[in-house]
Write an enzyme that holds these catalytic residues in place. Structure first.
Site, mmCIF file in Angstrom:
data_model
loop_
_atom_site.group_PDB
_atom_site.id
_atom_site.type_symbol
_atom_site.label_atom_id
_atom_site.label_comp_id
_atom_site.label_asym_id
_atom_site.label_seq_id
_atom_site.Cartn_x
_atom_site.Cartn_y
_atom_site.Cartn_z
ATOM 1 N N ASN A 9 1.034 -1.567 0.171
ATOM 2 C CA ASN A 9 -0.143 0.314 -0.058
ATOM 3 C C ASN A 9 0.897 1.061 0.453
ATOM 4 O OD1 ASN A 9 -1.688 2.062 0.299
ATOM 5 N ND2 ASN A 9 -2.010 1.851 2.518
ATOM 6 N N LYS A 19 -0.165 4.056 -0.214
ATOM 7 C CA LYS A 19 -0.293 5.387 -0.273
ATOM 8 C C LYS A 19 -0.457 6.888 -0.720
ATOM 9 C CE LYS A 19 -0.488 3.197 4.652
ATOM 10 N NZ LYS A 19 0.330 3.798 6.047
ATOM 11 N N HIS A 40 -9.798 1.541 5.520
ATOM 12 C CA HIS A 40 -8.109 2.122 5.103
ATOM 13 C C HIS A 40 -8.106 2.459 7.163
ATOM 14 C CE1 HIS A 40 -4.062 2.534 6.573
ATOM 15 N NE2 HIS A 40 -3.787 1.967 6.003
ATOM 16 N N GLU A 70 -6.842 4.913 7.875
ATOM 17 C CA GLU A 70 -6.509 6.865 7.618
ATOM 18 C C GLU A 70 -7.306 7.200 7.104
ATOM 19 O OE1 GLU A 70 -2.049 5.716 4.982
ATOM 20 O OE2 GLU A 70 -1.630 5.160 7.216
ATOM 21 N N GLU A 86 -5.196 -4.164 10.886
ATOM 22 C CA GLU A 86 -4.526 -3.420 10.817
ATOM 23 C C GLU A 86 -4.790 -2.128 12.307
ATOM 24 O OE1 GLU A 86 -2.207 -2.482 6.572
ATOM 25 O OE2 GLU A 86 -3.498 -1.412 7.232
ATOM 26 N N GLY A 129 2.157 2.749 11.067
ATOM 27 C CA GLY A 129 3.782 3.547 10.405
ATOM 28 C C GLY A 129 3.830 3.872 11.357
ATOM 29 N N SER A 174 3.603 -1.965 10.472
ATOM 30 C CA SER A 174 5.067 -2.375 10.838
ATOM 31 C C SER A 174 5.948 -3.635 10.383
ATOM 32 C CB SER A 174 5.381 -1.611 11.965
ATOM 33 O OG SER A 174 5.040 0.081 12.495
#
Ligand code: 13P
Length: 251
Positions: free
Chosen positions: A9, A11, A95, A97, A167, A173, A213
């Site tokens: 991904n 992003k 996701h 985010e 996730e 991140g 991660s």
């Protein structure tokens, strides 16, 4: 047997040019990696060029999001049919985010997943708890809600062929990956719920992948867990050799 599924991904990283260079290198780096499904999710602008660069290789292409309508006055949005024509095989939905920054909810995630399936694209449905939810002991209840609502209306047969990405938000991140125990517990729980709500066949065939991660040095520990079928990789997927290393270590 579930074939391992390793997805990058990207992003909001990589131009058209950078995406094409990456995919050309990746397809040669992974050409001998049989029995693993390799997918990259470029930004929308690079989707078509990346798909052309991946043609006749084992590299699949995913979009990072989608809108559920077929067409219309929805400025800035992209439909499943447009993604498919551009060369996508998969679409990431939900996701964290998108949930946090762009107000995606379990209901909109569900509409997006259903729209992808209707267009014969494979959804990669992301779920996962925040740090506060984990600390309050709500992890499994949060996952239940996200699965129940996010996959509402899908048949067992459809669930069998989608991908669910666990996730944990606090692991994204941050360099702080879930421990194998934490991931193992969550993945086993997700599979048990899929069995309960969509049947044994759906639960056995659905790929449940881990994200947060993931790096070359921890992928092996995740893949050793019986209910982890792959990974959704963010930061470590931006470098083609690092990503290819993760693919190589996933089998
Ligand atoms: P990182 O691998 O950078 O933690 O990101 C994970 C992720 O969000 C993949 O979708």
């Amino acid at each position: 047997m579930r074939i391992p599924f390793i997805a990058a991904n990207w992003k909001m990283f990589k131009t058209v040019q950078e995406s094409v260079v990456f995919v050309k290198q990746l397809r040669s780096l992974v050409k001998d990696a049989s029995n693993v499904q390799v997918v990259v999710a470029p930004p929308f602008t690079a989707l078509h060029a990346a798909a052309e660069a991946a043609r006749n290789s084992q590299v699949g292409i995913a979009a990072q999001d989608v809108y559920w309508e077929r067409e219309g006055a929805f400025t800035g949005e992209i439909s499943p049919g447009m993604l498919k024509e551009a060369g996508a095989d998969y679409g990431i939905v939900g996701h964290s985010e998108r949930r946090r920054l762009f107000h995606d909810t379990d209901e909109t995630v569900n509409r997006k997943a259903l729209a992808l399936v209707a267009a014969e694209l494979t959804p990669i449905v992301c779920i996962g708890e925040t740090l506060e939810e984990r600390e309050r002991g709500e992890t499994l209840a949060v996952l239940d809600e996200q699965i129940k609502q996010g996959l509402d209306g899908l048949t067992g047969e459809q669930v069998a062929s989608i991908v669910v990405a666990y996730e944990p938000v606090w692991a994204i991140g941050t360099g702080r990956n879930a421990t194998p125990e934490q991931a193992g517990e969550a993945h086993a729980h997700i599979r048990a719920r899929l069995r309960q709500w969509f049947g044994g066949d759906a639960a056995e065939r659905c790929r449940i992948i881990y994200g947060g991660s993931v790096k070359p040095d921890n992928i092996g520990a995740f893949m050793a867990l019986p209910d982890v079928d792959g990974a959704l990789v963010g930061g470590a997927s931006l470098d083609v050799r690092t990503f290819a290393d993760i693919v190589a270590k996933s089998r």
